[in-house]
Design a protein around this motif. Sequence first.
Motif, PDB file in Angstrom:
ATOM      1  N   LYS A   8      41.796  36.884  45.453  1.00 32.99           N
ATOM      2  CA  LYS A   8      41.039  37.659  46.416  1.00 32.99           C
ATOM      3  C   LYS A   8      41.439  37.320  47.846  1.00 32.99           C
ATOM      4  N   ILE A  10      39.878  36.961  51.559  1.00 29.48           N
ATOM      5  CA  ILE A  10      38.584  36.839  52.214  1.00 29.48           C
ATOM      6  C   ILE A  10      38.778  36.423  53.670  1.00 29.48           C
ATOM      7  N   THR A 249      32.666  31.984  48.183  1.00 33.93           N
ATOM      8  CA  THR A 249      33.716  32.767  47.523  1.00 33.93           C
ATOM      9  C   THR A 249      34.875  31.875  47.095  1.00 33.93           C
ATOM     10  N   LYS A 252      33.852  29.951  44.014  1.00 29.54           N
ATOM     11  CA  LYS A 252      33.209  30.718  42.951  1.00 29.54           C
ATOM     12  C   LYS A 252      33.748  30.401  41.566  1.00 29.54           C
TER      13      LYS A 252
END
Length: 477
Positions: A8, A10, A249, A252
Amino acid sequence: MIKKIGDKWIVVAKLCCSSRYGLALLSSYGFFVVYSLRVNLSVAMVDMLNNTHQSSANHSGSVCPAHANPPRPKHNHTASVYDWDSETQGWILGSFFYGYILTQIPGGYLAGRFGPKWLMGFGILGTVIFTLLTPVAADLGASYLIAVRVLEGIGEGVTFPAMYTMWAAWAPPLERSRLLTISYIGAQLGTVISLPLSGEICFYLDWTYVFYVFGAVGLVWFILWALLVFDSPNTHPRISERERLYITTSLKNELSTSAGHIPWRAIVTSVPLWAIVVAHFSYNWTFYTLLTLLPTYMSDILGFSIQQNGMLSALPYMGCAVFAVLSGQIADYLRETCQYRTVAVRKSFSIVGMIGPAVFLVAAGYIGCNYTLAVTFLTISSSLGGVSASGFNINHLDIAPSYAGILLGITNTFATIPGMVGPVIARALTINNTIEEWQTVFYIAAAINLFGASFYTVFGRGTVQPWAVHTSYSHGD
């Protein structure tokens, strides 16, 4: 700034005025208190003893010629002095570790179960209170002082496991080296500052003020910690939403979803964990040997006075603190910008931080009475040891962030043993205080360091272990 973490992209929260770096600074202050309270007794003990019968003693017994030193001016001392023999002194100085070793593993478990903030806060507060009671305990008798020191050790024993548990929830994977080295530099600064400052306090006031001054500093820390620190980003009322999302995040896929379950069997049979245990034990053998016996070596071999001793004994730890912070910045740069594997960085920094000190420690035993070179080699030895702060020392968070406090408790339990037996063995080997005897002490410490570095290089790992998380996630093994 946008950064890819896992699969991801971010937004990375800024460093300046961030809650996570505020936590790093305040925890650094906490470890400053922890180590100040741990080592100040070693200096205060000089003034606590009734040495009137040794008033004519000087450094004539040192192997090297003594250094010129102005006589200490006479002034009134209102504090009591005691007729403790060397065996009693040894028990008093060593009793701290007998309490310290008891709460390592329980500290990691309790931090995970009830939260690290108050466990660490009350652990240090308890140590502060018993520090303030030290003069009273000493007046009551040596056994009372020993009991107080054991209780101080019990209080301090929970601090490192609790802080590792805290960092498991607060430190993004690619910022761990920076954040943890800032946090734990307080331990080195506590040693660097408290050694000479305790000597000055004894010189201008008396030994009781050593405990009152550092105790007061600890009380101020507890107030700040209680008001400003929270267990996790999600419970912090003043953290920015961007920073909270960035931290949660990035963590996570690393934290276990079954916090109530602790896989004890998998933990105690984990080879990567035992690699950290061996490295931690080996490194601490040299660290504690120097911490407790460096002043003796400075006095009995090199002929430095106790006044010169305080500053010169602090130099190695000053270098260690500087190298620890630098290594944290470099380690995270290599992992984040240069894309080096985590395991490669941890092992490289451990090799430098363990074999480097071994080489210079042995070399220090072969330079005779070259004072400058002796102090330089001992300082370089301890300074290079600071590099390991970004090696095995924070590897717990790489292999099992959810259980980092428990893992640290396990490794620190074994790593406390050198503090209990290393100096005792070293003193037994240096009965005559000859350079040859000290060379043996240095060789033993170096050999243990080499073994620890080799074992960790072979068996150390840099990824989250399968037993530590339901969805195994790698960040660069």
